[in-house]
Design a protein around this motif. Structure first.
Motif, short mmCIF file in Angstrom:
data_model
loop_
_atom_site.label_atom_id
_atom_site.label_comp_id
_atom_site.label_asym_id
_atom_site.label_seq_id
_atom_site.Cartn_x
_atom_site.Cartn_y
_atom_site.Cartn_z
N THR A 29 9.10 9.21 35.36
CA THR A 29 7.85 8.43 35.36
C THR A 29 7.20 8.46 36.73
O THR A 29 5.98 8.66 36.85
CB THR A 29 8.14 6.97 34.95
N VAL A 30 8.02 8.28 37.79
CA VAL A 30 7.46 8.24 39.14
C VAL A 30 7.14 9.65 39.64
O VAL A 30 6.07 9.89 40.22
CB VAL A 30 8.44 7.53 40.10
N SER A 31 8.03 10.60 39.41
CA SER A 31 7.83 11.95 39.95
C SER A 31 6.68 12.67 39.27
O SER A 31 5.98 13.47 39.90
CB SER A 31 9.11 12.78 39.84
N ARG A 32 6.44 12.40 37.97
CA ARG A 32 5.34 13.04 37.25
C ARG A 32 4.18 12.09 37.00
O ARG A 32 3.24 12.42 36.28
CB ARG A 32 5.85 13.62 35.92
N LYS A 33 4.26 10.90 37.57
CA LYS A 33 3.17 9.91 37.52
C LYS A 33 2.74 9.58 36.10
O LYS A 33 1.55 9.46 35.79
CB LYS A 33 1.99 10.40 38.37
N GLY A 41 2.31 15.73 39.88
CA GLY A 41 3.65 15.35 40.29
C GLY A 41 4.40 16.52 40.89
O GLY A 41 3.80 17.47 41.39
N PHE A 42 5.73 16.48 40.81
CA PHE A 42 6.53 17.58 41.35
C PHE A 42 7.74 17.82 40.46
O PHE A 42 8.19 16.94 39.72
CB PHE A 42 6.96 17.30 42.79
N ALA A 45 8.60 0.85 54.16
CA ALA A 45 8.85 2.28 53.97
C ALA A 45 7.78 2.92 53.09
O ALA A 45 7.36 4.07 53.33
CB ALA A 45 10.24 2.49 53.35
N LEU A 46 7.31 2.20 52.08
CA LEU A 46 6.24 2.71 51.22
C LEU A 46 4.92 2.79 51.98
O LEU A 46 4.20 3.79 51.90
CB LEU A 46 6.08 1.80 50.01
N ASP A 47 4.60 1.74 52.72
CA ASP A 47 3.32 1.69 53.43
C ASP A 47 3.24 2.71 54.56
O ASP A 47 2.14 3.11 54.96
CB ASP A 47 3.08 0.28 53.98
N ASN A 48 4.40 3.12 55.07
CA ASN A 48 4.41 4.07 56.18
C ASN A 48 4.73 5.50 55.73
O ASN A 48 4.96 6.37 56.57
CB ASN A 48 5.42 3.62 57.24
N GLY A 49 4.75 5.73 54.42
CA GLY A 49 4.91 7.08 53.91
C GLY A 49 6.32 7.63 53.98
O GLY A 49 6.53 8.82 53.70
N ILE A 50 7.28 6.81 54.36
CA ILE A 50 8.67 7.28 54.35
C ILE A 50 9.09 7.54 52.91
O ILE A 50 9.75 8.54 52.61
CB ILE A 50 9.59 6.25 55.03
N LEU A 51 8.70 6.63 52.02
CA LEU A 51 8.94 6.82 50.60
C LEU A 51 7.64 7.23 49.91
O LEU A 51 6.58 6.65 50.16
CB LEU A 51 9.45 5.54 49.95
N ARG A 52 7.75 8.22 49.04
CA ARG A 52 6.60 8.65 48.24
C ARG A 52 6.37 7.70 47.07
O ARG A 52 5.26 7.57 46.57
CB ARG A 52 6.86 10.06 47.71
N GLY A 53 7.45 7.05 46.63
CA GLY A 53 7.34 6.13 45.52
C GLY A 53 8.70 5.55 45.19
O GLY A 53 9.72 5.90 45.80
#
Length: 343
Positions: A119-123, A143-144, A251-259
């Motif tokens: 769900t997250v990787s393919r949005k 997604g990826f 981590a989300l707000d700073n782009g460390i995590l993609r989702g």
């Protein structure tokens, strides 16, 4: 709701009608079992004072106050593997045994883990919203692939190992961190045990499958998030307390995590009781969780990874077996020491 006045009264809380009927059949149709979809608070004090066996789910907490309301309580047979919702020290002091369901959802939780991951990787959640809103597909929905990516599994127990099997089927490389590594499983399934820091630095996806213990509290925090591979995904189908929510937002707000895909949140019970007066710390926790749920790159579900028909039946059958074993003076699946708790 069913009520029997037999001397041994068992109470199952937070249980739906169909599950209550299954539990009745597993215990025997004449077994004195009272079932409620509500919590302990929904039972009148007089009835509660007669309860000798409690079969709760993971909500709410069973602490000294709840045990005090059930002075005859001798067994808590939780309908779950985790038991961090039960005050074990208070139970031991009162001579109350606590039994759990050691295994029931390896398949259910592992499959759900990949449901969240896909769900997250393919949005998929954003794609569904796009169709509902009749908007044109955009590059933002891209997604990826999982093929060729590295999955880091923290906690390679029964569920973690099943996740690894599925990941290998997707063509993923797998790293694992566990305090008790099993080299035979690693060789058979084709994964590597590595230190936690190496797993965090190398994994495109980190999936949590560790229990809630003092040693795993806030296992992922600002310091450990800094060590993660930039742009990784986090999946948590274990326990909310493993992740420091404020650090996750950072981590989300700073782009460390993609989702992130989260089936459990820190202090998740409070989200269902917003009408109650909460301490400042718990109010802040609620605000952090609400902030998480506002992120388009975060999918949150209500702690339901276990919730397949087959897994729930295994929970109910094992819980019933725990009760019957206790009544035969042969208690099983205990997480507390036996101490004169027989009825």
């Amino acid at each position: 709701m069913k009520h029997n006045t037999s001397p041994v009264l068992a109470l199952a809380t937070g249980i739906h009608k169909a599950d209550a009927e299954h539990l009745h059949q597993a215990l025997g149709p004449t077994f004195p079992l009272l079932c409620t979809e509500g919590s302990i608070e929904s039972i009148n004090p007089e009835t509660l004072s007669q309860v000798q066996i409690l079969l709760p789910f993971i909500h709410p907490t069973i602490g000294p106050a709840e045990m005090e309301a059930m002075p005859r309580l001798r067994l808590i047979a939780t309908r779950s593997t985790g038991y961090d919702h039960i005050d074990l020290q208070a139970a031991t002091q009162r001579g109350i045994l606590v039994a759990n369901v050691p295994g029931y959802g390896e398949t259910a939780v592992a499959e759900y883990t990949f449901g969240l991951l896909l769900t997250v990787s393919r949005k998929l959640h954003l794609a569904y919203r796009s169709v509902q809103q009749a908007s044109e597909p955009t590059r933002q929905l891209q997604g990826f692939d999982l093929y060729g990516k590295t999955l880091g599994v923290i906690g390679a127990g029964a569920i973690g190992l099943h996740v690894i099997r599925i990941a290998r089927g997707f063509g993923m490389q797998v790293l694992a961190y566990d305090v008790m590594p099993n080299r035979i499983f690693a060789e058979v399934l084709g994964f590597l045990y590595v230190p936690l820091d190496e797993l965090l630095a190398s994994s495109d996806v980190v999936s949590l499958h560790a229990p809630a213990l003092p040693s795993t509290y806030h296992l992922l925090n600002t310091e450990t998030f800094r060590k993660m591979k930039r742009g990784a995904l986090l999946i948590n189908t274990a326990r909310g307390s493993l992740v420091e929510t404020e650090a996750l937002l950072w981590a989300l707000d700073n782009g460390i995590l993609r989702g992130a895909g989260l089936d459990t949140l820190e202090d998740e019970d409070d989200l269902q009781h917003l009408e109650q007066a909460l301490s400042p710390a718990r109010q802040q926790s609620v605000q952090h969780n609400q902030a998480l749920m506002s992120h388009d790159n975060v999918v949150v579900t209500p702690h339901m990874a276990f919730n397949s028909i087959e897994a729930v039946h295994r929970i109910l059958n094992t819980s019933a077996a725990n009760v019957l074993a206790f009544l035969r003076h042969q208690p099983q699946n205990l997480v507390t020491q036996e101490k004169n708790a027989s009825i």
